[in-house]
Scaffold this active site. Sequence first.
Site, PDB file in Angstrom:
ATOM      1  N   ASP A   1       2.843  -1.370   0.804  1.00 50.98           N
ATOM      2  CA  ASP A   1       4.139  -0.258   1.269  1.00 50.98           C
ATOM      3  C   ASP A   1       3.188   0.061   3.679  1.00 50.98           C
ATOM      4  OD1 ASP A   1       6.538   0.608   1.900  1.00 50.98           O
ATOM      5  OD2 ASP A   1       5.806   2.185   1.544  1.00 50.98           O
TER       6      ASP A   1
ATOM      7  N   ASP B   1      13.962   1.006   1.995  1.00 50.73           N
ATOM      8  CA  ASP B   1      14.682   2.203   1.883  1.00 50.73           C
ATOM      9  C   ASP B   1      16.124   1.949   2.079  1.00 50.73           C
ATOM     10  OD1 ASP B   1      11.685   2.428   1.505  1.00 50.73           O
ATOM     11  OD2 ASP B   1      11.344   3.920   3.481  1.00 50.73           O
TER      12      ASP B   1
HETATM   13  C1  NOJ Z   1       8.449   3.975   2.234  1.00 50.67           C
HETATM   14  C2  NOJ Z   1       8.584   2.894   1.505  1.00 50.67           C
HETATM   15  O1  NOJ Z   1       9.167   1.408   1.306  1.00 50.67           O
HETATM   16  C3  NOJ Z   1       8.774   3.680   0.574  1.00 50.67           C
HETATM   17  O2  NOJ Z   1       8.931   3.248  -0.972  1.00 50.67           O
HETATM   18  C4  NOJ Z   1       7.637   4.667  -0.038  1.00 50.67           C
HETATM   19  O3  NOJ Z   1       8.266   5.538  -1.269  1.00 50.67           O
HETATM   20  C5  NOJ Z   1       7.582   6.173   0.709  1.00 50.67           C
HETATM   21  N1  NOJ Z   1       7.078   4.984   2.520  1.00 50.67           N
HETATM   22  C6  NOJ Z   1       6.228   6.338   0.573  1.00 50.67           C
HETATM   23  O4  NOJ Z   1       4.767   5.669   0.998  1.00 50.67           O
END
Ligand code: NOJ
Length: 835
Positions: free
Chosen positions: A430, A506
Amino acid sequence: MLDTLEISQAATSLNLLHEKTQVLLKLEICGLEDNTVRFRITELETRRPRFEASDVLVGSPRTYSGKEETASEEKTQDESPEGEEKAHEEEPDLGTDEKENQEEMTEEEEEGTWEESFKSHHDSKPYGPMSVGLDFSLPGFEDVYGIPEHADSFRLRTTSSGDPYRLYNLDVFQYELENPMALYGSVPYLVAHSPERTLGLFWLNPTETWIDIASNTAGKTVFGKMLDFVRSANEGPQMDVRWMSESGIVDAFLLLGPLPTDVFRQYAALAGTQALPPLFALAYHQSRWNYNDEDDVLAVDAGFDKHNLPMDVIWLDIEHTDGKRYFTWDSNKFPNPADMQNHIAGKRRKMVTIVDPHLKVDSSYSVYNEAYSRGYLVKNKGGGDYEGWCWPGSAAYLDFLNPEVRDWYASKFAYDSYLGSTDILFTWNDMNEPSVFNGPEVTLHKDALHHGGWEHRDVHNLYGFYQQWGTVGGQLRRSGGNERPFVLARAFFAGSQRFGAVWTGDNLGEWSHLKASISMVLSLNLCGLSFSGADIGGFFKNPSTELLVRWYQAGAYQPLFRAHAHIDTARREPWIFGSDTTALVRTALRERYALLPYWYTVFYWAYRSGMPVMRALWIEFPKEEQTFMIEDEYMIGNALLVHPVTEAASRGVNVYLPGAHEVWYDVHTQKKYSGGQEIYYPVKLSTIPVFQRGGTIIPRKDRPRRSSACMSADPYTLYIALDDQKSAEGELYMDDEHSFNFEKQNEYQLRHFLFKGGTLKASVSSHIPPGKYSSTEWLERIVIVGIAQPMMSVLLKQPGSQDAPLAYEYTPELSSLIVRRPGVRLTAEWTIVIR
Ligand code: NOJ
């Protein structure tokens, strides 16, 4: 400069003089194998080499004459700019004074050309303006697609009234829809389509890129277009595409098709194909930020069993680590990670942990310490280690551009290095745009420095590509190269498909985002990244129960099927909302699992030939103009058409069934429809509108199980949907579903099924060389729809055996026939004759 023109069989080159700067450039136009042309413009004499993204290509493209192309052999990847810079020490450095002089020389230069400020950030631009650009005119085209990632329509809009599409990998908070702004990943590849031809344009440049799109017919009515035609007989439709990149070279590939299938093959020859995932990765993934501790993980695992919900993978987000130090575990919450994984492995399930590219700046963290002392971190412009802010607080960034760093990183995934990891643990990369909370636009400064002296601006869009590559290296190495990796990445570039899966980041738990996920994943699939999906339920916000159900139904028919949610959202495991909702989700999950043999076969073709898994209708029906605008429905492979419900309180959807000579069957009711029409299709909350195309055969495994591994020995059912000629064909790809034996030892089977003249024949497919995988998996049922009576017998014929009558059941109202227990092996040769 025509006097420099050189023409050989495969290439044409000539020098160009930039009139304003008097810089000499070299233009090379090279004919490549398979109807592809490469244009390159480089500087003839360069004070500082320009970055070439040759790692994106799978090899040196072959010229039309069958030789390796020379241009790409001259790549300057190893020819780092550092050597050149040293040479500059004797020359006057292009310091501030000279910059000022240059500025005076060219009056119309814009502010920011030589250095630039963005909020409190400063970009020193030590090499001044380096941008490149090129315009392409595409006569005969009105429809263009691609250049992901944007939260926008699948069919690209013209940009004359707003910003161009931007490609610059960024961590965007709560991204807006219908917006050409940059998101997490970039694929500078555009596909133009018309009834006559499909064409690809690949702009191989990993720097910040903007794309303007214009059309001479945009906004005109059919009548207006006709009037144009009458007035000036010569003017047909045309699209113009302008690419502008911040640095690097002009390196563009024109893929001349002419059919969609040709363009997919041509692109695959350049950027590679989708890595074939292990089968479990095509099943259902359960994630959230975060499963709190080992007990929570075990409870979620048990919940799926209790409610008879299939599930393959449980994910752990950043909170599982010791203070956001990747490759470690929080010893209070996860004291016995290996035991936990062994328990999950016992359920024949897998796990994934997150491993981000930033490292906590902490002298007691061994991974950071080692990276620091070996000089493996990205540097700031002054040469010291760059430090930014991310989840762990102060963080340094691994310089994945350096192959030695990738190699070292790979070693961190060894079982004796990543303590507490086991062979069922896979990886999630990520924040690899990379995300820097206090950096300009939440990323690294453009004048930060990488291996070889490249500036971050030169390589920005490749950062995630290189991290995923290193991670894949780690998984390969820990299994001695035997097991297929599974790595999900948020940032990507052209070619990332070779390393695994990506997702759309997200998103929001809103209906509009469910709808947008279809356009976004279609765009990723078109551009090589077949293994992609969106967070089921939406990452931010709490979806309504109805939205969650609809999202599961849609997600069951998208390549990556993973539920995920923000840490502040309410828990949303499927059973939390009562038994009705659980039942609806169960149905969606089971549909996915039953179709896994089909998904696997379609993925095999994505791996083998670059055909996308999830296809816009026009890919299958390239001449049918009605399909060019459709992006609320799509096909999986060539056989299934899906129209997910993406609106609240929906009572029905309008489904376009393409192909004037096609027939389609509702997979749930077996009702038959003719193609070439739009139908109104009533829905209930339980309905997932899915149609099988007449003329196709789909392999399924219909016995519900806990996980995909539990299905490995299960028998198959063949769903045969006849076309108007009463024939159908299809394939089934089989191998051990997890290792590289299919590549290394030819242990695979591609079975071909043909139904014609009342006879179903199973044989080895002639589409690829025969493999030698053998298995005892057998056929328990055949369902044929669109078959007419009368019928006297169903006979099984096998070489060396007597003909055997089979039991069957015919339903005249549906023209459907079920043949019970043929009992034959899938890998054997046999024929079933229906009379
Ligand atoms: C951003 C990511 O896009 C998301 O999926 C993740 O839960 C958070 N970072 C925390 O790691």
